[in-house]
Design a protein around this motif. Structure first.
Motif, short mmCIF file in Angstrom:
data_model
loop_
_atom_site.label_atom_id
_atom_site.label_comp_id
_atom_site.label_asym_id
_atom_site.label_seq_id
_atom_site.Cartn_x
_atom_site.Cartn_y
_atom_site.Cartn_z
N LEU A 150 2.03 -4.06 -12.69
CA LEU A 150 2.34 -2.76 -12.09
C LEU A 150 2.39 -2.95 -10.58
CD1 LEU A 150 0.13 -0.35 -14.24
CD2 LEU A 150 2.47 -1.16 -14.63
N ASP A 151 3.57 -2.84 -10.03
CA ASP A 151 3.81 -3.11 -8.62
C ASP A 151 3.81 -1.80 -7.83
OD1 ASP A 151 4.79 -3.83 -6.11
OD2 ASP A 151 6.25 -5.24 -6.94
N MET A 152 3.05 -1.77 -6.76
CA MET A 152 2.95 -0.55 -5.95
C MET A 152 4.31 -0.15 -5.38
SD MET A 152 0.94 1.87 -5.40
CE MET A 152 -0.46 1.15 -6.22
N GLU A 153 5.21 -1.10 -5.15
CA GLU A 153 6.56 -0.74 -4.69
C GLU A 153 7.28 0.12 -5.72
OE1 GLU A 153 9.12 -3.85 -3.30
OE2 GLU A 153 7.53 -4.76 -2.10
N ASN A 154 7.14 -0.24 -6.99
CA ASN A 154 7.76 0.55 -8.05
C ASN A 154 7.08 1.91 -8.19
OD1 ASN A 154 7.87 -2.56 -9.22
ND2 ASN A 154 9.79 -1.42 -9.49
N ILE A 155 5.75 1.92 -8.08
CA ILE A 155 5.01 3.18 -8.18
C ILE A 155 5.44 4.13 -7.07
CG2 ILE A 155 2.70 4.23 -8.10
CD1 ILE A 155 3.15 2.60 -10.67
N VAL A 156 5.62 3.61 -5.86
CA VAL A 156 6.07 4.43 -4.73
C VAL A 156 7.48 4.94 -4.99
CG1 VAL A 156 6.73 4.36 -2.29
CG2 VAL A 156 4.54 3.39 -3.01
N ALA A 157 8.36 4.08 -5.50
CA ALA A 157 9.73 4.51 -5.80
C ALA A 157 9.73 5.60 -6.86
CB ALA A 157 10.57 3.31 -6.25
N ILE A 158 8.91 5.45 -7.89
CA ILE A 158 8.80 6.47 -8.94
C ILE A 158 8.26 7.77 -8.35
CG2 ILE A 158 7.53 7.12 -11.04
CD1 ILE A 158 7.80 4.11 -11.86
N ASP A 159 7.25 7.66 -7.51
CA ASP A 159 6.69 8.85 -6.86
C ASP A 159 7.75 9.58 -6.03
OD1 ASP A 159 4.13 10.41 -6.19
OD2 ASP A 159 4.94 9.94 -4.20
#
Length: 139
Positions: free
Chosen positions: A97-106
């Motif tokens: 789980l990559d924080m870059e992806n989490i930020v993009a999803i957010d």
């Protein structure tokens, strides 16, 4: 939970991190659900995949928040649904789980919320429930 979900839980350290593929809090096992990511469950049978519970076809989401919210987004905004799906697929390919992806999803979720906050369903219930806005980046 079936074996593919258990494997996803362990490999992506969902319970240790306490959040799912979309950045929603996970506190207990009962919060978890398997989301068919590539081939929707309703098409798995005709594709010869039985119920579609395969490691490659799913991610772990919070049953009451991210999973329900994602299907709501699918109903109202297919492009944003596909963009979120793409980010989760990227996490699957990375193996974490990559924080870059989490930020993009957010960011995608926030833009959806900005557009749909005041809108309601045909039954008068709001499209966006308050608990949908509580994720790791928006405590």
């Amino acid at each position: 939970m079936k074996m593919p979900g258990i494997k996803l839980l362990k490999e992506f350290m969902i319970l240790e991190l306490q959040y799912d593929f979309m950045g929603y809090f996970i506190l207990k096992d009962k919060d978890l659900s398997y989301h068919h990511l590539i081939i929707p469950r309703c098409y798995c049978g005709e594709a010869g995949l039985k119920d579609g519970y395969y490691y490659w076809n799913g991610v772990i989401l919070n049953r009451e928040t991210s999973h329900q919210y994602l299907h709501t987004i699918e109903e109202f905004d297919k492009d944003r649904f596909l963009a979120i799906t793409s980010e989760m697929l990227d996490e699957k390919l990375k193996g974490y789980l990559d924080m870059e992806n989490i930020v993009a999803i957010d960011d995608i979720l926030t833009s959806f919320e900005n557009e749909y906050t005041d809108k309601t369903r045909h039954n008068g219930h709001p499209i966006i429930r308050e608990e949908y806005k509580k994720r790791i980046l928006r405590k």
